[in-house]
Design a protein around this motif. Sequence first.
Motif, PDB file in Angstrom:
ATOM      1  N   ALA A   1       5.724   5.337  -0.405  1.00 46.25           N
ATOM      2  CA  ALA A   1       4.520   5.806  -1.087  1.00 46.25           C
ATOM      3  C   ALA A   1       3.438   4.721  -1.112  1.00 46.25           C
ATOM      4  CB  ALA A   1       4.854   6.254  -2.511  1.00 46.25           C
ATOM      5  N   ALA A   2       3.868   3.455  -1.074  1.00 48.87           N
ATOM      6  CA  ALA A   2       2.920   2.340  -1.064  1.00 48.87           C
ATOM      7  C   ALA A   2       2.503   1.940   0.352  1.00 48.87           C
ATOM      8  CB  ALA A   2       3.524   1.136  -1.786  1.00 48.87           C
ATOM      9  N   GLY A   3       3.079   2.563   1.368  1.00 47.43           N
ATOM     10  CA  GLY A   3       2.677   2.285   2.745  1.00 47.43           C
ATOM     11  C   GLY A   3       3.699   1.562   3.598  1.00 47.43           C
ATOM     12  N   ALA A   4       4.900   1.291   3.062  1.00 48.80           N
ATOM     13  CA  ALA A   4       5.927   0.605   3.844  1.00 48.80           C
ATOM     14  C   ALA A   4       6.548   1.566   4.854  1.00 48.80           C
ATOM     15  CB  ALA A   4       7.017   0.050   2.941  1.00 48.80           C
TER      16      ALA A   4
ATOM     17  N   LEU B   1       2.546  -4.173  -0.870  1.00 50.92           N
ATOM     18  CA  LEU B   1       3.727  -4.765  -1.504  1.00 50.92           C
ATOM     19  C   LEU B   1       3.546  -4.819  -3.014  1.00 50.92           C
ATOM     20  CD1 LEU B   1       6.463  -6.301  -1.456  1.00 50.92           C
ATOM     21  CD2 LEU B   1       5.096  -8.396  -1.280  1.00 50.92           C
ATOM     22  N   LEU B   2       2.402  -5.325  -3.476  1.00 49.16           N
ATOM     23  CA  LEU B   2       2.164  -5.422  -4.917  1.00 49.16           C
ATOM     24  C   LEU B   2       2.200  -4.045  -5.584  1.00 49.16           C
ATOM     25  CD1 LEU B   2      -0.579  -8.169  -5.274  1.00 49.16           C
ATOM     26  CD2 LEU B   2       1.857  -8.309  -5.845  1.00 49.16           C
ATOM     27  N   ALA B   3       1.616  -3.039  -4.947  1.00 49.59           N
ATOM     28  CA  ALA B   3       1.632  -1.681  -5.504  1.00 49.59           C
ATOM     29  C   ALA B   3       3.069  -1.199  -5.675  1.00 49.59           C
ATOM     30  CB  ALA B   3       0.839  -0.734  -4.612  1.00 49.59           C
ATOM     31  N   ALA B   4       3.900  -1.424  -4.685  1.00 48.69           N
ATOM     32  CA  ALA B   4       5.296  -0.981  -4.760  1.00 48.69           C
ATOM     33  C   ALA B   4       6.074  -1.778  -5.809  1.00 48.69           C
ATOM     34  CB  ALA B   4       5.955  -1.104  -3.399  1.00 48.69           C
ATOM     35  N   LEU B   5       5.869  -3.091  -5.862  1.00 46.59           N
ATOM     36  CA  LEU B   5       6.595  -3.901  -6.847  1.00 46.59           C
ATOM     37  C   LEU B   5       6.203  -3.520  -8.271  1.00 46.59           C
ATOM     38  CD1 LEU B   5       6.589  -7.424  -5.159  1.00 46.59           C
ATOM     39  CD2 LEU B   5       8.542  -5.891  -5.471  1.00 46.59           C
ATOM     40  N   ARG B   6       4.929  -3.225  -8.506  1.00 45.04           N
ATOM     41  CA  ARG B   6       4.502  -2.794  -9.847  1.00 45.04           C
ATOM     42  C   ARG B   6       5.179  -1.464 -10.222  1.00 45.04           C
ATOM     43  NH1 ARG B   6      -1.065  -4.471  -8.290  1.00 45.04           N
ATOM     44  NH2 ARG B   6      -1.470  -6.391  -9.419  1.00 45.04           N
TER      45      ARG B   6
ATOM     46  N   ARG C   1       9.381  -2.315   5.685  1.00 47.28           N
ATOM     47  CA  ARG C   1       8.392  -3.343   5.998  1.00 47.28           C
ATOM     48  C   ARG C   1       7.031  -2.942   5.458  1.00 47.28           C
ATOM     49  NH1 ARG C   1       8.198  -7.871   9.101  1.00 47.28           N
ATOM     50  NH2 ARG C   1      10.187  -7.273   9.961  1.00 47.28           N
ATOM     51  N   PHE C   2       6.444  -3.838   4.663  1.00 46.07           N
ATOM     52  CA  PHE C   2       5.125  -3.623   4.093  1.00 46.07           C
ATOM     53  C   PHE C   2       4.060  -4.186   5.028  1.00 46.07           C
ATOM     54  CE2 PHE C   2       7.914  -3.103   0.570  1.00 46.07           C
ATOM     55  CZ  PHE C   2       7.315  -2.097  -0.180  1.00 46.07           C
ATOM     56  N   PRO C   3       2.986  -3.421   5.238  1.00 51.30           N
ATOM     57  CA  PRO C   3       1.961  -3.859   6.184  1.00 51.30           C
ATOM     58  C   PRO C   3       1.055  -4.957   5.647  1.00 51.30           C
ATOM     59  CG  PRO C   3       1.305  -1.781   5.204  1.00 51.30           C
ATOM     60  CD  PRO C   3       2.695  -2.087   4.705  1.00 51.30           C
TER      61      PRO C   3
ATOM     62  N   PRO D   1       0.397 -10.112 -10.633  1.00 52.21           N
ATOM     63  CA  PRO D   1      -0.907  -9.964 -11.283  1.00 52.21           C
ATOM     64  C   PRO D   1      -0.869  -8.974 -12.448  1.00 52.21           C
ATOM     65  CG  PRO D   1      -1.158  -9.964  -8.907  1.00 52.21           C
ATOM     66  CD  PRO D   1       0.324  -9.918  -9.185  1.00 52.21           C
ATOM     67  N   ASP D   2      -1.623  -9.333 -13.489  1.00 53.84           N
ATOM     68  CA  ASP D   2      -1.752  -8.497 -14.690  1.00 53.84           C
ATOM     69  C   ASP D   2      -0.438  -8.354 -15.448  1.00 53.84           C
ATOM     70  OD1 ASP D   2      -4.451  -8.056 -13.972  1.00 53.84           O
ATOM     71  OD2 ASP D   2      -3.836  -6.384 -12.686  1.00 53.84           O
ATOM     72  N   SER D   3       0.428  -9.356 -15.359  1.00 50.01           N
ATOM     73  CA  SER D   3       1.705  -9.315 -16.058  1.00 50.01           C
ATOM     74  C   SER D   3       2.053 -10.722 -16.522  1.00 50.01           C
ATOM     75  CB  SER D   3       2.794  -8.781 -15.125  1.00 50.01           C
ATOM     76  OG  SER D   3       4.020  -8.780 -15.791  1.00 50.01           O
ATOM     77  N   ARG D   4       2.461 -10.856 -17.782  1.00 46.21           N
ATOM     78  CA  ARG D   4       2.731 -12.188 -18.326  1.00 46.21           C
ATOM     79  C   ARG D   4       4.076 -12.773 -17.905  1.00 46.21           C
ATOM     80  NH1 ARG D   4       1.907 -13.298 -24.336  1.00 46.21           N
ATOM     81  NH2 ARG D   4       4.117 -13.240 -23.975  1.00 46.21           N
TER      82      ARG D   4
END
Length: 188
Positions: free
Chosen positions: A140-143, A164-169, A157-159, A86-89
């Motif tokens: 930091a993203a919750g994994a 997951l999206l926060a960490a990947l960004r 493991r992401f809950p 999301p928010d990325s071309r």
Amino acid sequence: MRALLLCGLLLLAGCWTGGPFYQPADAVPAIPAGGYDFTFTEGPNAPRQNGVVQVAIRPDGLTTITEQSPEPGVATVMVLGFAPLPDSRDRFVAWIVRALHYDRSGGRNAYAVLVREANGTFRLSVPACVPGPTTEIAQAAGATPFRRQEDDLFDCRFPDHASLLAALRRFDADPPDIVEMLTFRPRD
């Protein structure tokens, strides 16, 4: 050892995982079907492994990447899905459904980032769950890192999908130097 086989083994050696946050219906054909030269590296100073693969889009929307062996009838296969980040071309969430003969579906999907570069090259960056920056980003993203019983390696493991999206960004914005990377260049 063939490059995609080596990559598949390393992909399974501690990854960012989570539930089935994506399904085949979410998949887009991010890498066009065709032949590609590829390079696999584990970091800036690691030796590079090269190979040739064939990319195909399955009827269910997932992508199959196949490296042929010099041995007739033997191939190394990975099955992945890609969904726009999301928010990325030109960036996609990649989820690895199958690497070699290991099923990564269900709650064991492994996740990565695919970047489409301006010159037609694609770069798949796979964050590992090893001590250091990639695990710090995941936590930091919750994994939660956990030790897999079957092979004594760690997965992060992401809950949920949002974590997951926060960490990947964050990973994509400032990727650590030590990361497993596959680069696909269209064959002439």
